[in-house]
Design an enzyme around this catalytic site. Sequence first.
Site, PDB file in Angstrom:
ATOM      1  N   ARG A   8      -3.881  -2.263 -10.450  1.00 58.51           N
ATOM      2  CA  ARG A   8      -3.549  -0.837 -10.510  1.00 58.51           C
ATOM      3  C   ARG A   8      -3.048  -0.388 -11.881  1.00 58.51           C
ATOM      4  NH1 ARG A   8      -1.169  -0.152  -4.309  1.00 58.51           N
ATOM      5  NH2 ARG A   8      -3.243   0.129  -3.402  1.00 58.51           N
ATOM      6  N   GLN A  34       5.766  -8.787   2.219  1.00 62.56           N
ATOM      7  CA  GLN A  34       4.739  -9.544   2.949  1.00 62.56           C
ATOM      8  C   GLN A  34       5.116 -11.015   3.026  1.00 62.56           C
ATOM      9  OE1 GLN A  34       1.016  -8.605   1.038  1.00 62.56           O
ATOM     10  NE2 GLN A  34       0.929  -6.568   1.968  1.00 62.56           N
ATOM     11  N   ARG A  87       2.941  -4.056  12.244  1.00 59.41           N
ATOM     12  CA  ARG A  87       3.996  -4.826  12.899  1.00 59.41           C
ATOM     13  C   ARG A  87       4.100  -4.474  14.384  1.00 59.41           C
ATOM     14  NH1 ARG A  87       4.663  -4.563   7.484  1.00 59.41           N
ATOM     15  NH2 ARG A  87       6.058  -6.022   6.420  1.00 59.41           N
ATOM     16  N   SER A 101       8.755  -9.506  -2.357  1.00 63.83           N
ATOM     17  CA  SER A 101       7.584  -9.185  -1.544  1.00 63.83           C
ATOM     18  C   SER A 101       7.933  -9.156  -0.059  1.00 63.83           C
ATOM     19  CB  SER A 101       6.473 -10.210  -1.773  1.00 63.83           C
ATOM     20  OG  SER A 101       5.507 -10.112  -0.745  1.00 63.83           O
ATOM     21  N   LYS A 110       1.695   2.626   7.719  1.00 66.75           N
ATOM     22  CA  LYS A 110       0.779   1.479   7.802  1.00 66.75           C
ATOM     23  C   LYS A 110       1.548   0.191   8.078  1.00 66.75           C
ATOM     24  CE  LYS A 110      -1.977   0.590   4.109  1.00 66.75           C
ATOM     25  NZ  LYS A 110      -1.935  -0.806   3.641  1.00 66.75           N
ATOM     26  N   LYS A 158      -2.604  -5.901  -6.553  1.00 66.41           N
ATOM     27  CA  LYS A 158      -2.727  -5.087  -5.327  1.00 66.41           C
ATOM     28  C   LYS A 158      -4.216  -4.974  -4.985  1.00 66.41           C
ATOM     29  CE  LYS A 158       1.608  -4.397  -4.545  1.00 66.41           C
ATOM     30  NZ  LYS A 158       2.215  -5.021  -3.373  1.00 66.41           N
ATOM     31  N   ASP A 215       3.948   0.921  -3.783  1.00 66.43           N
ATOM     32  CA  ASP A 215       2.592   1.429  -3.527  1.00 66.43           C
ATOM     33  C   ASP A 215       2.356   2.814  -4.127  1.00 66.43           C
ATOM     34  OD1 ASP A 215       1.917  -0.870  -2.174  1.00 66.43           O
ATOM     35  OD2 ASP A 215       2.463  -0.074  -0.207  1.00 66.43           O
TER      36      ASP A 215
HETATM   37  C1  S3P Z   1       3.656  -4.299   2.563  1.00 68.04           C
HETATM   38  C2  S3P Z   1       4.333  -4.817   1.500  1.00 68.04           C
HETATM   39  C3  S3P Z   1       3.981  -4.544   0.094  1.00 68.04           C
HETATM   40  C4  S3P Z   1       3.073  -3.328  -0.032  1.00 68.04           C
HETATM   41  C5  S3P Z   1       1.968  -3.353   0.975  1.00 68.04           C
HETATM   42  C6  S3P Z   1       2.526  -3.360   2.388  1.00 68.04           C
HETATM   43  C7  S3P Z   1       4.089  -4.652   3.930  1.00 68.04           C
HETATM   44  O1  S3P Z   1       3.300  -5.655  -0.424  1.00 68.04           O
HETATM   45  O2  S3P Z   1       2.528  -3.262  -1.327  1.00 68.04           O
HETATM   46  O3  S3P Z   1       1.126  -2.229   0.827  1.00 68.04           O
HETATM   47  O4  S3P Z   1       3.649  -3.996   4.895  1.00 68.04           O
HETATM   48  O5  S3P Z   1       4.860  -5.606   4.068  1.00 68.04           O
HETATM   49  P1  S3P Z   1       4.068  -6.876  -1.173  1.00 68.04           P
HETATM   50  O6  S3P Z   1       4.871  -7.572  -0.172  1.00 68.04           O
HETATM   51  O7  S3P Z   1       2.951  -7.720  -1.703  1.00 68.04           O
HETATM   52  O8  S3P Z   1       4.859  -6.226  -2.267  1.00 68.04           O
END
Ligand code: S3P
Length: 454
Positions: free
Chosen positions: A365, A188, A44, A186, A39, A361, A334
């Site tokens: 969770r 993200q 990306r 993180s 995913k 999340k 995750d």
């Molecule tokens: C992700 C980063 C993670 C993960 C999410 C996907 C990504 O989140 O939990 O399912 O694709 O960069 P966080 O950056 O909030 O930890």
Amino acid sequence: MHGNAFLTSSIIINMSKSITFQVQPGGKLQGEARVPGDKSMSHRSIMLGSLAEGVTHVKGFLEAEDALATLQAFRDMGVEIEGPVNGELTIHGVGKHGLKAPKNDLYLGNSGTSMRLLSGLLAGQAFNSVLTGDKSLSGRPMKRVTEPLATMGADIKTTERGTAPLHITGRAGQLTGIDYAMPIASAQVKSCLLLAGMYAQGVTCVTEPAPTRDHTERMLAGFNYPVKQEGNKVSITAEGSLTAADIDVPSDISSAAFFLVGASIAPGSDLLLKHVGINPTRTGIIDILRLMGANIEVLNERTVGGEPVADLHVVYSPLKGIDIPEHLVPLAIDEFPVLFVAAACAEGQTRLTGAEELRVKESDRIQVMADGLQILGVDAQPTEDGMIIQSGPIGGGEVISHGDHRIAMSFSIAGLRADAPITIRDCENVNTSFPEFRDLATRLGLNLVCREEA
Ligand code: S3P
């Protein structure tokens, strides 16, 4: 499809209906499977393929709601994307400065990755945009991205609670790089700032408190965009352009995780999961399960498009409870819902700490899994930043996924060791990451049916 009908199609598409999973107790997992594409990498591939000069071909793209939300957002910004057909896409890149103003709000469904990464990318565009999401996404914290972006000069308005919708005023040419030490680990946030840094004056440097998934950095490099990695610091500037590249997305280890746990807890299981991404920033699930005594072999290791890939062979093995090392938490972030199920089947006590991120999340969770496990008779005590679980029999009962795909799939896997049927309500969101879950799990030996209700 009529109310209460049992689904036979592989992809459940009607979001207006509520989906209930029912798992009969027992069984084992056997055979060979390739779970759907990663995913994170699928998101990306669309983002960077769209910003590249030239045509990017993607294979193994995850055809599930989250990644499709990103795809639609880029179509809405004028990018021509063909497919997906059998996981293949052709993206006609528009170049770094070629995105167009979307006519409407960009709706990102359940996808936190889409919203957080796009907020960084859109902050430096020459147009304004509005990012919206479903109920779960609209409750998730966005200040973690909007605050550092504001120090770069971005103009993004959230609700008073710091949540979506995000109203972004594009500030093309007006962002400035920052040196940012992330308070939380993180990927993200890191990726959001790197994407903003591609439009900022000077250097944007992000330091992480612990390693997180590095797919953005690897894929940028694959598109020939300069990114500098020094220890736990990654930096980027606006000097560069992306050259179209072919991307082969491996299977998602986060989807494989359900079967790694399932085969580890169900006596008689023997499973081969093919072509799984084993990037070291994602393999915490393997490390944790092995510490618990799981029998997982990593076979046929190779590199595909800059990402390590392998086949994973997992055979049933009795598990024992452990204190999960905190450094593994971001590397398995995750996978904890299904690891809690493994813990319920592991002799003794398993303790997770340092995982407060799990509370923000797609659902909380920690609370949702503790509630569900308790309903099934498991001694699971939630703590502020984790959980303490004692091994014990898993009973039957009715649990709720709270619209969280990974909760729904985790309780399905619990059925392998339950002594009575488990009913899981609110499973529509399995489509966000793994629409084929029911069919694949059934083929491998889980006795799972779906019921659709109006
Ligand atoms: C992700 C980063 C993670 C993960 C999410 C996907 C990504 O989140 O939990 O399912 O694709 O960069 P966080 O950056 O909030 O930890």
